[in-house]
Design a protein around this motif. Structure first.
Motif, PDB file in Angstrom:
ATOM      1  N   SER A 100      -2.825  -8.899   7.788  1.00  0.00           N
ATOM      2  CA  SER A 100      -2.674  -7.467   7.554  1.00  0.00           C
ATOM      3  C   SER A 100      -2.062  -7.547   6.320  1.00  0.00           C
ATOM      4  O   SER A 100      -2.443  -6.416   5.460  1.00  0.00           O
ATOM      5  CB  SER A 100      -1.592  -6.956   8.609  1.00  0.00           C
ATOM      6  OG  SER A 100      -2.061  -7.094  10.074  1.00  0.00           O
ATOM      7  N   GLN A 101      -1.325  -8.147   5.952  1.00  0.00           N
ATOM      8  CA  GLN A 101      -0.701  -7.927   4.481  1.00  0.00           C
ATOM      9  C   GLN A 101      -1.771  -8.293   3.531  1.00  0.00           C
ATOM     10  O   GLN A 101      -1.926  -7.548   2.309  1.00  0.00           O
ATOM     11  CB  GLN A 101       0.462  -8.961   4.053  1.00  0.00           C
ATOM     12  CG  GLN A 101       1.552  -8.602   5.019  1.00  0.00           C
ATOM     13  CD  GLN A 101       2.895  -9.628   5.023  1.00  0.00           C
ATOM     14  OE1 GLN A 101       3.326  -9.907   4.089  1.00  0.00           O
ATOM     15  NE2 GLN A 101       3.002 -10.448   6.145  1.00  0.00           N
ATOM     16  N   ALA A 125      -5.033  -7.796   3.838  1.00  0.00           N
ATOM     17  CA  ALA A 125      -5.732  -6.621   3.942  1.00  0.00           C
ATOM     18  C   ALA A 125      -5.271  -5.385   3.136  1.00  0.00           C
ATOM     19  O   ALA A 125      -6.040  -4.550   2.320  1.00  0.00           O
ATOM     20  CB  ALA A 125      -5.935  -6.034   5.395  1.00  0.00           C
ATOM     21  N   GLY A 126      -4.002  -5.395   3.282  1.00  0.00           N
ATOM     22  CA  GLY A 126      -2.911  -4.091   2.547  1.00  0.00           C
ATOM     23  C   GLY A 126      -3.439  -4.236   1.119  1.00  0.00           C
ATOM     24  O   GLY A 126      -3.515  -3.345   0.395  1.00  0.00           O
ATOM     25  N   MET A 127      -3.045  -5.493   0.502  1.00  0.00           N
ATOM     26  CA  MET A 127      -3.375  -5.876  -1.042  1.00  0.00           C
ATOM     27  C   MET A 127      -4.823  -5.676  -1.349  1.00  0.00           C
ATOM     28  O   MET A 127      -5.164  -4.772  -2.355  1.00  0.00           O
ATOM     29  CB  MET A 127      -3.008  -7.456  -1.090  1.00  0.00           C
ATOM     30  CG  MET A 127      -1.443  -7.520  -0.940  1.00  0.00           C
ATOM     31  SD  MET A 127      -1.045  -9.391  -1.232  1.00  0.00           S
ATOM     32  CE  MET A 127       0.395  -9.550  -0.389  1.00  0.00           C
ATOM     33  N   TYR A 182      -6.912  -3.610   0.195  1.00  0.00           N
ATOM     34  CA  TYR A 182      -7.311  -2.132   0.215  1.00  0.00           C
ATOM     35  C   TYR A 182      -6.862  -1.639  -1.251  1.00  0.00           C
ATOM     36  O   TYR A 182      -7.562  -0.716  -1.568  1.00  0.00           O
ATOM     37  CB  TYR A 182      -6.582  -1.626   1.373  1.00  0.00           C
ATOM     38  CG  TYR A 182      -7.163  -0.237   1.967  1.00  0.00           C
ATOM     39  CD1 TYR A 182      -8.215  -0.143   2.469  1.00  0.00           C
ATOM     40  CD2 TYR A 182      -6.586   0.869   0.766  1.00  0.00           C
ATOM     41  CE1 TYR A 182      -8.586   1.263   2.861  1.00  0.00           C
ATOM     42  CE2 TYR A 182      -7.063   2.185   1.359  1.00  0.00           C
ATOM     43  CZ  TYR A 182      -8.193   2.200   2.202  1.00  0.00           C
ATOM     44  OH  TYR A 182      -8.406   3.606   2.476  1.00  0.00           O
ATOM     45  N   VAL A 183      -5.621  -1.828  -1.382  1.00  0.00           N
ATOM     46  CA  VAL A 183      -5.150  -1.354  -3.064  1.00  0.00           C
ATOM     47  C   VAL A 183      -6.052  -1.538  -3.951  1.00  0.00           C
ATOM     48  O   VAL A 183      -6.495  -0.680  -4.882  1.00  0.00           O
ATOM     49  CB  VAL A 183      -3.579  -1.635  -3.184  1.00  0.00           C
ATOM     50  CG1 VAL A 183      -3.245  -1.145  -4.558  1.00  0.00           C
ATOM     51  CG2 VAL A 183      -2.518  -1.029  -2.094  1.00  0.00           C
ATOM     52  N   ASN A 207      -0.608  -3.924  12.915  1.00  0.00           N
ATOM     53  CA  ASN A 207      -1.106  -4.044  11.573  1.00  0.00           C
ATOM     54  C   ASN A 207      -0.802  -2.862  10.518  1.00  0.00           C
ATOM     55  O   ASN A 207      -0.658  -3.223   9.287  1.00  0.00           O
ATOM     56  CB  ASN A 207      -2.904  -3.620  11.797  1.00  0.00           C
ATOM     57  CG  ASN A 207      -3.616  -3.986  10.738  1.00  0.00           C
ATOM     58  OD1 ASN A 207      -3.653  -5.090   9.775  1.00  0.00           O
ATOM     59  ND2 ASN A 207      -4.552  -3.081  10.547  1.00  0.00           N
ATOM     60  N   GLY A 228       2.012  -4.578   8.637  1.00  0.00           N
ATOM     61  CA  GLY A 228       1.612  -5.416   7.673  1.00  0.00           C
ATOM     62  C   GLY A 228       0.815  -4.834   6.518  1.00  0.00           C
ATOM     63  O   GLY A 228       1.062  -5.403   5.415  1.00  0.00           O
TER      64      GLY A 228
END
Lengths: 281, 324
Positions: A122-123, A125-127, A129-130, B70, B73
């Motif tokens: 998840s983390q 994916a967050g990075m 995405y940015v 999610n 996260g």
């Protein structure tokens, strides 16, 4: 580094892992030794980074989702120059920067803290995405996860999100060593067919021999070239790789070698399994 | 000095608005002010009042689907890249369902994520116990580094939202669904880390958070008719708590009633007791949920049945005064 030098580097990292675990008297053995070739390939053959400037904005991001294999991360980061090599001896000791599970705020080169399984993707994916959708940056995100943690629901939430958003700058590498604490993964909780599952979630899936550094680097380069999807590289590894009495044995998932076992393990690594004479003998 | 509140404080035609509306208003201000503010939501965009931001700034809004683990996260990963994510859902789901992710990926990792829990409290009403977050203050305030804000009306929720983006570190903001009196004004002061005296009095302190601040004022108004003067504090900043204002008040009054729409265990009253027992112990009565789950019903019926309304505060003041 050429492939021979990379293999030599992996061997040095394995020796460091054994020494760290013997000194710490606790920690995980099988995963770190099994993933040494993957870490060596990533840090010395794939990723862009600057150990003198760990926050270099253009660096590739690396997220370790399965924090318990951190001895291999720590040893690799030390070899990459993020902190002094002698600090490896402080693993798990009071005052250390090398905690039993990684803490990003104290250790140069560690992007995330991890321990509870299933959180890293998840983390990452967050990075990603940015980087891809918001700031339009060229750097990539690499996420190493274990096979056992595929049992966590959050992994599939993140996989769904990365697939939906076509996070092509995200490469996940799975340590497919088939073991977890209570036994073989397929007995504890069957995971297969992993390839079909990730493909169904919109990922491209590649499979490699997790001990063939050339193959690992090639797969990462292929993932870079894939323009549409996030990529999962299933790395087929041998738990405890390089130490004969640990290989394939799930008992070694969560325990360290004692002094005598450590001596045996180091002897085997130094002599490449008896093929050469060790200068230490 | 007590602060300026709405002129028609106890009039039946005082404006009513859901506290969550203030969050939506705050996001629009932040959208304009700070390009790093991004909003993530779990399939509740309209009801959490994220919709206006999503329409105005579609490139900075992320639909996560029904996946709160999610959500936390992703927020952590985006904060790692310099964004200020507002991760938004109902309080029962976030922080209810993703506490481990908030603990490790956000708080322990030092990621600058704002956690917005809407539809908190028993006043969610007909949806019933599963959707009535009555434990969220306890599980957020226990986390190191977390700031916990419980605004009392929509105007204060707007101020809290804007202020949360201006501090570094995780913030939990608790919102409510139902319309409640909008009794503060644009001029009413707000600051993270501060409690505010909304009414001055000498006999008993009533320290409340959320919609219970208004009920406390109502109770104080009734008690004044009997000659009992309550000092009403708005404890919007549950963590960090304004210990000085709290201690000064009880030094004057010698008794305190805490009031909140949350389990008594671990909530605002507990936080107050932690401060006072160390500094200036006085008799305390707790208005809140008595270690029970809620049920379906109309919000005002539930608030009355479970003893978190003005009448409950009135009775608690009477009770604590006997212990002085």
């Amino acid at each position: 580094m050429d492939i021979r030098e990379l293999e030599q580097k992996a061997n040095e990292i394995r020796q460091d892992i054994v020494k760290m675990l013997v000194t710490a008297k606790s920690g995980h053995s099988a995963g770190p030794l099994g993933m040494t070739d993957v870490f060596t390939a990533l840090y010395f053959g794939v990723m862009q980074y600057d150990p003198q400037n760990p926050a270099w904005p253009q660096r590739d991001r690396f997220v370790l989702s399965c924090g318990h294999i951190c001895p291999v991360w720590y040893a690799t980061l030390a070899h990459a120059g993020f902190f002094p090599h002698h600090e490896l001896a402080t693993l798990r000791k009071l005052g250390t920067r090398l905690h039993g599970h990684p803490h990003n705020e104290v250790l140069p080169g560690a992007e995330n803290s991890s321990g509870p399984l299933g959180q890293g993707l998840s983390q990452a994916a967050g990075m990603a995405y940015v980087g891809l959708k918001m700031d339009h940056k060229p750097w990539r995100v690499y996420c190493v996860m274990s096979d056992g943690e595929q049992e966590e629901g959050q992994i599939w939430e993140a996989a769904m999100f990365a697939g939906k958003n076509n996070l092509r700058n995200l490469t996940a590498l799975m340590d497919r060593n088939n073991i977890q604490i209570d036994g073989y993964t397929e007995e504890v909780m069957p995971l297969e067919p992993l390839r079909a599952k990730y493909e169904a979630f919109g990922w491209t899936v590649l499979e490699v021999d997790g001990h063939n550094i050339r193959e690992i680097i090639d797969a990462c380069n292929k993932a870079k070239a894939i323009a549409e999807n996030p990529t999962l590289i299933i790395c087929h590894t041998i738990p405890g790789k390089g130490v004969d009495f640990m290989e394939y044995d799930y008992k070694w998932h969560g325990i360290p070698p004692d002094g005598k076992q450590g001596h045996e393990a180091l002897k085997e690594l130094r002599t490449l399994g008896g093929k050469i004479r060790s200068e230490h003998e | 000095m007590s602060v300026k509140l709405a002129d028609n404080l106890f009039s039946s035609d005082i404006k009513q608005a859901p506290i969550r509306n203030g969050y939506g208003d705050g996001l629009l201000i932040l959208g304009k002010e700070n390009p790093n503010v991004v909003v993530l939501c779990c399939d509740l965009t309209e009801s959490t009042r994220s919709l206006d931001f999503a329409k105005a700034y579609p490139d900075r809004f992320v639909e996560v689907g029904v996946a709160e683990q999610n959500l936390a996260g992703l927020g952590a990963g985006m904060a790692h890249e310099g964004k200020i994510p507002f991760i938004t859902s109902y309080a029962v789901f976030s922080p209810g369902r993703n506490w481990d992710q908030i603990r490790v990926a956000i708080c322990y990792s030092g990621n600058n994520v704002k956690i917005i829990g809407s539809h908190a409290g028993i006043s969610v009403g007909p949806d019933g116990a599963t959707h009535q977050a009555l434990e969220d203050i306890a599980i957020t305030r226990v986390l190191p580094r977390m700031t916990v804000l419980v605004p009392c009306d929509a105007i204060e929720a707007r101020k809290a939202t804007v202020a949360a983006a201006k501090i570094q570190g995780p913030v939990y903001i608790r919102l409510a669904r139902e319309k409640t009196p909008q009794f503060t004004t644009d001029e009413t002061p707000f600051e993270i880390g501060k409690a505010f005296v909304y009414r001055e009095g000498k006999d008993c302190t009533v320290a409340a958070a959320g919609p219970q601040v208004y009920y406390a004022l109502q109770a104080a108004n009734e008690l004044a008719k009997e000659g009992i003067e309550c000092e009403v504090l708005n404890m919007v900043s549950v963590k960090p708590m304004d210990e000085r204002t709290l201690i000064e008040s009880v030094k004057k009054t010698g008794a305190i009633v805490s009031a909140e729409e949350h389990q008594i265990t671990g909530g605002v009253g507990s936080a107050i007791a932690e401060v006072l027992s160390r500094n200036f112990p006085v008799p305390q009565e707790f208005v809140g949920m008595p270690d029970s789950f809620g049920e379906s019903g109309e919000p005002n019926e539930l608030i009355a049945k479970w003893g978190m309304d003005g009448k409950a505060i009135f009775n608690a003041v009477k009770k604590v005064l006997k212990r002085k």
